[in-house]
Design a protein around this motif. Structure first.
Motif, PDB file in Angstrom:
ATOM      1  N   ARG A 196       0.855  -1.185   0.000  1.00  0.00           N
ATOM      2  CA  ARG A 196       0.000   0.000   0.000  1.00  0.00           C
ATOM      3  C   ARG A 196       0.893   1.238   0.000  1.00  0.00           C
ATOM      4  NH1 ARG A 196      -5.502   0.754   1.810  1.00  0.00           N
ATOM      5  NH2 ARG A 196      -5.896   2.899   2.477  1.00  0.00           N
ATOM      6  N   VAL A 197       0.750   2.062  -1.028  1.00  0.00           N
ATOM      7  CA  VAL A 197       1.573   3.262  -1.170  1.00  0.00           C
ATOM      8  C   VAL A 197       0.677   4.441  -1.556  1.00  0.00           C
ATOM      9  CG1 VAL A 197       3.737   2.104  -1.789  1.00  0.00           C
ATOM     10  CG2 VAL A 197       2.045   2.588  -3.565  1.00  0.00           C
ATOM     11  N   PRO A 198       1.104   5.674  -1.259  1.00  0.00           N
ATOM     12  CA  PRO A 198       0.237   6.824  -1.548  1.00  0.00           C
ATOM     13  C   PRO A 198       0.191   7.219  -3.018  1.00  0.00           C
ATOM     14  CG  PRO A 198       2.274   7.546  -0.505  1.00  0.00           C
ATOM     15  CD  PRO A 198       2.279   6.051  -0.448  1.00  0.00           C
ATOM     16  N   THR A 199       1.285   6.974  -3.756  1.00  0.00           N
ATOM     17  CA  THR A 199       1.362   7.400  -5.154  1.00  0.00           C
ATOM     18  C   THR A 199       2.201   6.416  -5.964  1.00  0.00           C
ATOM     19  OG1 THR A 199       3.383   8.694  -4.797  1.00  0.00           O
ATOM     20  CG2 THR A 199       1.265   9.844  -4.482  1.00  0.00           C
ATOM     21  N   GLU A 200       2.108   6.534  -7.290  1.00  0.00           N
ATOM     22  CA  GLU A 200       2.948   5.711  -8.160  1.00  0.00           C
ATOM     23  C   GLU A 200       4.423   6.050  -7.949  1.00  0.00           C
ATOM     24  OE1 GLU A 200       1.646   6.103 -12.175  1.00  0.00           O
ATOM     25  OE2 GLU A 200      -0.382   5.396 -11.738  1.00  0.00           O
ATOM     26  N   LEU A 203       5.617   4.159  -5.024  1.00  0.00           N
ATOM     27  CA  LEU A 203       5.808   2.748  -5.386  1.00  0.00           C
ATOM     28  C   LEU A 203       7.148   2.570  -6.080  1.00  0.00           C
ATOM     29  CD1 LEU A 203       4.769  -0.190  -5.911  1.00  0.00           C
ATOM     30  CD2 LEU A 203       3.864   0.701  -8.076  1.00  0.00           C
ATOM     31  N   HIS A 242      -0.336  -4.073  -6.012  1.00  0.00           N
ATOM     32  CA  HIS A 242      -0.234  -3.027  -5.001  1.00  0.00           C
ATOM     33  C   HIS A 242      -1.521  -2.208  -4.956  1.00  0.00           C
ATOM     34  CE1 HIS A 242       0.687  -1.147  -8.792  1.00  0.00           C
ATOM     35  NE2 HIS A 242       0.367   0.022  -8.255  1.00  0.00           N
ATOM     36  N   GLU A 243      -1.603  -1.356  -3.957  1.00  0.00           N
ATOM     37  CA  GLU A 243      -2.792  -0.518  -3.792  1.00  0.00           C
ATOM     38  C   GLU A 243      -2.385   0.938  -3.602  1.00  0.00           C
ATOM     39  OE1 GLU A 243      -6.855  -0.224  -1.050  1.00  0.00           O
ATOM     40  OE2 GLU A 243      -5.260  -1.648  -0.521  1.00  0.00           O
ATOM     41  N   ILE A 244      -3.001   1.803  -4.402  1.00  0.00           N
ATOM     42  CA  ILE A 244      -2.866   3.254  -4.252  1.00  0.00           C
ATOM     43  C   ILE A 244      -4.273   3.773  -3.993  1.00  0.00           C
ATOM     44  CG2 ILE A 244      -2.186   5.421  -5.354  1.00  0.00           C
ATOM     45  CD1 ILE A 244      -0.150   3.851  -6.992  1.00  0.00           C
ATOM     46  N   ARG A 247      -6.374   6.256  -6.279  1.00  0.00           N
ATOM     47  CA  ARG A 247      -6.398   6.039  -7.717  1.00  0.00           C
ATOM     48  C   ARG A 247      -7.523   5.064  -8.067  1.00  0.00           C
ATOM     49  NH1 ARG A 247      -1.407   2.977  -9.778  1.00  0.00           N
ATOM     50  NH2 ARG A 247      -2.684   1.262  -9.024  1.00  0.00           N
ATOM     51  N   ALA A 250      -7.953   1.242  -7.505  1.00  0.00           N
ATOM     52  CA  ALA A 250      -6.950   1.405  -6.449  1.00  0.00           C
ATOM     53  C   ALA A 250      -5.912   0.293  -6.479  1.00  0.00           C
ATOM     54  CB  ALA A 250      -7.636   1.449  -5.085  1.00  0.00           C
TER      55      ALA A 250
END
Length: 287
Positions: A196-200, A203, A242-244, A247, A250
């Motif tokens: 789980r990350v806030p942005t690409e 990541l 992964h999950e953002i 987005r 997500a």
């Protein structure tokens, strides 16, 4: 080393189901049945369930089913590109008949085969006329250069990197081709799935940091192998679901290729590797 470039796998629910159904029909035409009780059959069923759930409730979905559906689509895309291609049948059968928990770390002949088909698809999308031949894949290079061998290695432990590199070089030598050893190192990532990350950008930074540390630990073996001419270079590929959160969708799949050349190459090796890299780079725009 090439620039890290994330490749997002995202599609509509209807398109995902259509792809899975198309693959099932194509496999059946080649006398390969996807059993509902098999690992692949179960993953494909998740796509159908998610599609129905989304139709009833467009604003929500079961995250576990979504993760499984991403894995199902990952498998379906690799299979679809290889169905009917000479030399691919054994790998396809391994995938359909094996345990295919892509978020787990267990050894699997099916996951080994998926890596080979995944790279085949990547190279095809990059414009290469790639073939299933020894050492694993063969790529005719542009500009009058020779056929280029790709020895595919999926590893589940860092302790086998040196041995796998040596084996890959032996495959290239036996095939009588220059080439690269291509590693899939998904199972070595700390966050195998569900990162789980806030942005690409975050990541990319996380995977970049980890990959740099990984390559640094194995730099000596890679350096020695390339300097003595065992291969032209080493390629790594990391695929991570992964999950953002902000987005849509997500949850998705990022594929991040890394090509590791050593500066002390001979000129012919540099030319071959540059020609091969063009296919990798082109694929990042289409995957």
């Amino acid at each position: 080393m090439s620039t890290f470039s994330p490749l997002m796998l995202s599609t509509s629910f209807d398109a995902a189901l259509a792809k899975v159904d198309r693959v099932i029909v194509a496999l059946r035409a080649h006398d390969i049945k996807v059993s509902p009780g098999s690992s692949v059959g179960s993953l494909f069923a998740k796509v159908r369930q998610l599609n129905k759930q989304h139709a009833n409730n467009p604003g929500g979905y079961d995250p576990k089913k979504f993760f499984a559906s991403i894995e199902a689509l990952w498998i379906a895309e690799a299979l679809e590109m290889a169905i009917g291609v000479p030399g691919a049948l054994e790998a396809i059968r391994r995938i359909v008949g094996s345990e295919m928990d892509l978020s787990g770390r267990e050894l699997s002949k099916g996951k080994d085969a998926l890596w080979e088909l995944d790279l085949f698809r990547h190279l095809k999308l990059g414009g290469a006329e790639v073939r299933f031949e020894e050492p694993d894949l063969v790529v005719p290079l542009d500009d009058g250069l020779s056929d280029y061998g790709v020895a595919c290695k999926k590893v589940y432990s860092e302790s086998v990197i040196a041995k796998s590199l040596k084996n890959g070089c032996s495959q290239l030598k036996k095939a009588g081709l220059p080439g690269v050893v291509a590693f899939n190192i998904d199972e070595l990532m700390k966050e195998r799935s569900g990162l789980r990350v806030p942005t690409e950008k975050a990541l990319l930074a996380e995977v970049n940091r980890w990959a740099q540390e990984f390559i640094s630990r194995h730099k000596t073996d890679i350096h020695r192998t390339i300097e003595r001419g065992g291969c032209d270079g080493v390629m790594f590929l990391i695929s991570i679901v992964h999950e953002i959160p902000n987005r849509s969708p997500a949850i998705s799949l990022a594929r991040i290729p890394v090509l590791y050349p050593w500066p002390a190459f001979s000129e012919p090796a540099r030319a071959r590797l540059a020609a091969f890299k063009q296919f990798i780079d082109q694929a990042t725009k289409r995957w």
